[in-house]
Write an enzyme that holds these catalytic residues in place. Structure first.
Site, short mmCIF file in Angstrom:
data_model
loop_
_atom_site.label_atom_id
_atom_site.label_comp_id
_atom_site.label_asym_id
_atom_site.label_seq_id
_atom_site.Cartn_x
_atom_site.Cartn_y
_atom_site.Cartn_z
N ARG A 72 0.86 -1.18 0.00
CA ARG A 72 0.00 0.00 0.00
C ARG A 72 0.90 1.24 0.00
O ARG A 72 1.71 1.42 0.90
CB ARG A 72 -0.90 -0.01 1.24
CG ARG A 72 -1.73 1.24 1.33
CD ARG A 72 -2.81 1.22 2.40
NE ARG A 72 -3.52 2.47 2.29
CZ ARG A 72 -3.61 3.40 3.23
NH1 ARG A 72 -3.10 3.19 4.43
NH2 ARG A 72 -4.22 4.53 3.00
N HIS A 106 -3.27 10.78 0.14
CA HIS A 106 -2.81 10.60 1.52
C HIS A 106 -2.21 11.94 1.94
O HIS A 106 -1.03 12.07 2.22
CB HIS A 106 -1.81 9.46 1.60
CG HIS A 106 -1.59 8.89 2.98
ND1 HIS A 106 -1.67 7.55 3.26
CD2 HIS A 106 -1.29 9.49 4.17
CE1 HIS A 106 -1.41 7.33 4.55
NE2 HIS A 106 -1.18 8.51 5.13
N GLU A 124 -7.83 8.19 5.60
CA GLU A 124 -8.23 8.83 6.85
C GLU A 124 -8.84 10.22 6.66
O GLU A 124 -8.30 11.22 7.16
CB GLU A 124 -7.03 8.91 7.80
CG GLU A 124 -6.46 7.55 8.15
CD GLU A 124 -5.54 7.55 9.36
OE1 GLU A 124 -5.11 8.64 9.80
OE2 GLU A 124 -5.25 6.46 9.88
N ASN A 170 -7.85 1.58 9.20
CA ASN A 170 -6.59 1.90 9.87
C ASN A 170 -6.91 1.96 11.35
O ASN A 170 -7.81 2.71 11.75
CB ASN A 170 -6.07 3.29 9.49
CG ASN A 170 -5.68 3.42 8.02
OD1 ASN A 170 -5.80 2.47 7.26
ND2 ASN A 170 -5.23 4.60 7.64
N TYR A 223 -5.08 1.95 15.40
CA TYR A 223 -3.89 1.90 16.27
C TYR A 223 -4.24 1.55 17.71
O TYR A 223 -3.53 0.80 18.35
CB TYR A 223 -3.13 3.23 16.18
CG TYR A 223 -2.48 3.38 14.82
CD1 TYR A 223 -1.20 2.89 14.61
CD2 TYR A 223 -3.18 3.91 13.74
CE1 TYR A 223 -0.61 2.96 13.35
CE2 TYR A 223 -2.60 3.98 12.48
CZ TYR A 223 -1.31 3.50 12.30
OH TYR A 223 -0.74 3.54 11.05
N GLU A 283 -3.88 -0.17 7.71
CA GLU A 283 -2.78 0.29 8.55
C GLU A 283 -2.96 -0.25 9.96
O GLU A 283 -4.07 -0.23 10.49
CB GLU A 283 -2.74 1.82 8.70
CG GLU A 283 -2.14 2.56 7.56
CD GLU A 283 -2.13 4.08 7.79
OE1 GLU A 283 -2.06 4.52 8.96
OE2 GLU A 283 -2.20 4.80 6.80
C1 FCB Z 1 -2.05 7.41 10.37
C2 FCB Z 1 -1.61 7.92 9.01
C3 FCB Z 1 -0.24 7.48 8.61
C4 FCB Z 1 0.73 7.45 9.77
C5 FCB Z 1 0.14 6.71 10.94
C6 FCB Z 1 1.06 6.61 12.14
O1 FCB Z 1 -2.94 8.30 10.93
O2 FCB Z 1 -2.51 7.50 8.02
O3 FCB Z 1 0.18 8.32 7.57
O4 FCB Z 1 1.12 8.72 10.08
O5 FCB Z 1 -1.05 7.29 11.33
#
Ligand code: FCB
Length: 452
Positions: free
Chosen positions: A77, A121, A166, A292, A294, A357
């Site tokens: 990607r 992006h 995002e 995405n 985290y 992500e």
């Molecule tokens: C996301 C973004 C990516 C990177 C990660 C840590 O929000 O899409 O570009 O910065 O976080």
């Protein structure tokens, strides 16, 4: 414990983005982007770092592809820089810019790796920001034109695409909080920007589909599992509003042609500049939902007097306090990924999902032997992949997973301080070293299974 096998044909990948890795900010006719302007403005990015050179992937992409290959990954990607292709955001394409992506795509195809590009992006052509930026509705048409130019040039051999990365983050950070480019803090214009992006999403989807019928089209949405800070009705309701705003503000318009009920005082239509016919235009029946993720978000209710543009909800930190923290201070909480995969599966009738992500920032560098022993990153991936496996067992239709990131890179307002790569990069020389986590991840990819 037995190894956890993933579905046959599951895509194992890694992700990057143009401004974060390419460098070559003025090469071959590329126009200025809002991130060039922002990072060149003193005080905006930590230590005055810029993406002028970054990982110089513009000149070293073959090394990047060789690393993907060494790990046995099957999907890459990456994103296209709009101002490399349309330097001023409109009109005839810059063929040299397009050619860079054609060469990258061909190199991936030769290596047996799926090219999996994102159209946007975050590096908007500065000329379009000068024309008002995303709050200006005209950008929707400009973006659809760009999408069509790209697909006409590359859609013959590159079949899987994402439209936006995002959308919630780049509009919030860029137009509401102002800590990302273009650095504006304008609550009404922020809302207008979100609506333009939704219009652009629908317009681009239709432009791409009609230019090349057989494309597989999605977008990468930032998501987080929203949990109430306490058991109070107010916090529970606030967490639900935050979910609708963070996770669905762009997803629901595309899949259903409506906005989620996120604002206690109703949809701020006037502030958003909604016009007749817009609810048809924002629709984009995506072939897959990119996620995405985290960490989770703990949400508190806010006092009710915040005005019509207030969500009446406040996130507390990035993640909670129960799990370990990465170097960025984000809580490691694998279950967040499991929960979101199941919530989206349930609420949207089991869509095809790609994890576009997921990853963590730890600064570990090479030791005396030149080996990067980043065991905390391996632990992170093991935990989150176990959560993905559990979600698949419970019914989520997940087709692929992308580690963020292939390379240590320019982490936006943080500059080069936060290292997310499974490959270590020496930013002075451009030298790349596969981290131990990358070796471990490659092993998972080759076996299509998490080791016991
Ligand atoms: C996301 C973004 C990516 C990177 C990660 C840590 O929000 O899409 O570009 O910065 O976080």
């Amino acid at each position: 414990m037995a190894a956890l096998a993933f579905p046959k044909g599951f895509h194992w990948g890694a992700a990057t983005a143009s401004y974060q890795i390419e460098g070559a900010w003025q090469a071959d006719g590329k126009g200025e982007s809002i991130w060039d302007r922002f990072s060149h403005t003193p005080g905006r990015v930590k230590h005055g770092h810029t993406g002028d050179i970054a990982c110089d992937s513009y000149h070293h992409f073959r090394e990047d592809v060789a690393l993907l290959r060494e790990m046995g990954l099957t999907s890459y990607r990456f994103s296209l820089s709009w101002p490399r292709i349309q330097p001023n955001g409109r009109g005839a394409p810059n063929e040299t810019g397009l050619d860079y992506y054609a060469r990258l795509i061909d190199c991936l195809l030769d290596a047996g790796i799926r090219p999996f590009p994102t159209l946007y992006h975050w590096d908007l052509p500065q000329a379009l920001e000068d024309a008002g930026g995303w709050p200006n509705r005209d950008l929707a048409g400009r973006f659809a034109e760009y999408a069509e130019v790209v697909v006409r040039a590359l859609g013959d051999r590159c079949k899987s695409w994402m439209i936006f990365n995002e959308p919630n983050i780049f509009t919030t950070m860029g137009y509401l909080i102002g800590i990302h480019a273009p650095g504006r803090r304008e609550p009404e214009n922020f809302l207008r920007a979100t609506h333009t992006v939704n219009l652009a999403h629908g317009d681009a989807f239709r432009a791409m589909r009609s230019a090349q019928r057989d494309l597989v089209i999605g977008s990468a949405f930032n998501m987080t599992a929203c949990e109430p800070a306490t058991d109070s009705q107010q916090d529970i309701a606030a967490a639900e509003r935050w979910h609708r705003f963070m996770n669905e503000w762009f997803l629901q318009p595309s899949l259903r042609g409506t906005y989620p009920e996120a604002y206690p005082s109703g949809l701020p239509r006037d502030a958003m500049g909604v016009k007749d016919g817009d609810f048809e235009r924002i629709q984009a029946p995506l072939d897959f939902v990119g996620i995405n993720l985290y960490t989770r978000t703990i949400v508190q209710a806010m006092p009710a007097d915040g005005g019509p543009l207030s969500l009446g909800a406040l996130p507390v930190g990035i993640g909670g306090d129960a799990g370990p923290k990465t170097d960025f201070g984000w809580e490691v909480w694998p279950n967040a990924l499991h929960d979101i995969l199941l919530r989206i599966t349930l609420d949207y009738d089991r869509p095809v999902i790609e994890i576009t992500e997921n990853g963590c920032s730890y600064a570990d560098g090479p030791d005396a032997q030149g080996v990067v022993r980043d065991t905390r990153r391996t632990d992170f991936y093991r935990g989150y992949l176990e959560a993905v496996h559990r979600a698949i067992q419970a019914g989520a239709d997940v087709r692929g997973y992308h580690a963020w990131s292939l390379l240590d890179n320019f982490e936006w307002a943080e500059g080069f301080e936060q290292r997310f790569g499974i490959v270590w990069v020496d930013f002075a020389t451009g030298k790349r070293i596969l981290k131990e986590s990358g070796r471990w991840y490659g092993n998972v990819a080759r076996h299509n299974a998490l080791p016991a």
